[in-house]
Write a protein that holds these residues in place. Sequence first.
Motif, PDB file in Angstrom:
ATOM      1  N   GLY A  75       0.649 -58.343  18.429  1.00 38.69           N
ATOM      2  CA  GLY A  75       1.329 -57.888  17.224  1.00 38.69           C
ATOM      3  C   GLY A  75       1.056 -58.826  16.070  1.00 38.69           C
ATOM      4  O   GLY A  75       0.431 -59.888  16.227  1.00 38.69           O
ATOM      5  N   LEU A  76       1.513 -58.409  14.916  1.00 36.59           N
ATOM      6  CA  LEU A  76       1.334 -59.177  13.691  1.00 36.59           C
ATOM      7  C   LEU A  76       2.686 -59.566  13.104  1.00 36.59           C
ATOM      8  O   LEU A  76       3.682 -58.870  13.309  1.00 36.59           O
ATOM      9  CB  LEU A  76       0.579 -58.346  12.643  1.00 36.59           C
ATOM     10  CG  LEU A  76      -0.810 -57.839  13.002  1.00 36.59           C
ATOM     11  CD1 LEU A  76      -1.332 -56.921  11.902  1.00 36.59           C
ATOM     12  CD2 LEU A  76      -1.765 -58.998  13.233  1.00 36.59           C
ATOM     13  N   VAL A  77       2.697 -60.652  12.367  1.00 39.77           N
ATOM     14  CA  VAL A  77       3.814 -61.035  11.506  1.00 39.77           C
ATOM     15  C   VAL A  77       3.211 -61.378  10.153  1.00 39.77           C
ATOM     16  O   VAL A  77       2.101 -61.905  10.071  1.00 39.77           O
ATOM     17  CB  VAL A  77       4.629 -62.232  12.057  1.00 39.77           C
ATOM     18  CG1 VAL A  77       5.337 -61.855  13.338  1.00 39.77           C
ATOM     19  CG2 VAL A  77       3.761 -63.446  12.257  1.00 39.77           C
ATOM     20  N   ALA A 134       3.049 -48.726   5.635  1.00 44.43           N
ATOM     21  CA  ALA A 134       2.323 -48.557   6.897  1.00 44.43           C
ATOM     22  C   ALA A 134       2.898 -49.428   8.011  1.00 44.43           C
ATOM     23  O   ALA A 134       2.930 -49.010   9.171  1.00 44.43           O
ATOM     24  CB  ALA A 134       0.839 -48.869   6.708  1.00 44.43           C
ATOM     25  N   VAL A 135       3.335 -50.633   7.682  1.00 41.71           N
ATOM     26  CA  VAL A 135       3.783 -51.556   8.722  1.00 41.71           C
ATOM     27  C   VAL A 135       5.293 -51.540   8.945  1.00 41.71           C
ATOM     28  O   VAL A 135       5.776 -52.081   9.937  1.00 41.71           O
ATOM     29  CB  VAL A 135       3.308 -53.006   8.439  1.00 41.71           C
ATOM     30  CG1 VAL A 135       1.792 -53.067   8.327  1.00 41.71           C
ATOM     31  CG2 VAL A 135       3.968 -53.595   7.206  1.00 41.71           C
ATOM     32  N   ARG A 136       6.038 -50.908   8.047  1.00 34.39           N
ATOM     33  CA  ARG A 136       7.497 -50.918   8.138  1.00 34.39           C
ATOM     34  C   ARG A 136       7.949 -50.411   9.511  1.00 34.39           C
ATOM     35  O   ARG A 136       7.551 -49.355   9.963  1.00 34.39           O
ATOM     36  CB  ARG A 136       8.118 -50.064   7.030  1.00 34.39           C
ATOM     37  CG  ARG A 136       9.633 -50.195   6.945  1.00 34.39           C
ATOM     38  CD  ARG A 136      10.195 -49.499   5.716  1.00 34.39           C
ATOM     39  NE  ARG A 136       9.801 -50.215   4.503  1.00 34.39           N
ATOM     40  CZ  ARG A 136       8.996 -49.705   3.565  1.00 34.39           C
ATOM     41  NH1 ARG A 136       8.523 -48.485   3.666  1.00 34.39           N
ATOM     42  NH2 ARG A 136       8.685 -50.430   2.509  1.00 34.39           N
ATOM     43  N   GLY A 137       8.793 -51.201  10.155  1.00 42.29           N
ATOM     44  CA  GLY A 137       9.296 -50.846  11.470  1.00 42.29           C
ATOM     45  C   GLY A 137       8.404 -51.310  12.609  1.00 42.29           C
ATOM     46  O   GLY A 137       8.795 -51.220  13.773  1.00 42.29           O
TER      47      GLY A 137
END
Length: 142
Positions: free
Chosen positions: A97-99, A130-133
């Motif tokens: 995953g990304l942060v 796009a990345v929300r949630g």
Amino acid sequence: MSVSPVYTAFATATGGRDGKATIQGSDLVIDLDPPKEMGGKGEGNNPEQLFAAGYAACYIGAMKFATSQNDQLAKVPNDVSVAAEVGIGPRDEGGFGLVVTLKVALPGLSPEEAQAVADAGHKICPYSNAVRGNVVVTTELV
């Protein structure tokens, strides 16, 4: 959700994280290499760097658009900057995953004005949407 694209970008990667990426319609060829922290030589660029650059630029555009649509928001100063940090690592659920941390500089704006502009940018920015949630995004006013 429905999106009607007004522009579509085309890029091709070969070889994965230690290959090359090209941008259609451009002479840009990006040599890819994992960072040393991920077992690479760190001699090329990596997808996280490219995502960080794209997110930072797009987010500035979103803040500018937001202020052009809402007279209640302070205008984005010409010397605005966003430094994006994109981290990658294993997820507890498996996979990776990304942060993201966005360090936003809006010189000349009060902290309250800057926060309102930053918040409005997130509502418009396609990267934020796009990345929300799915990705934790932290915004820091600097």
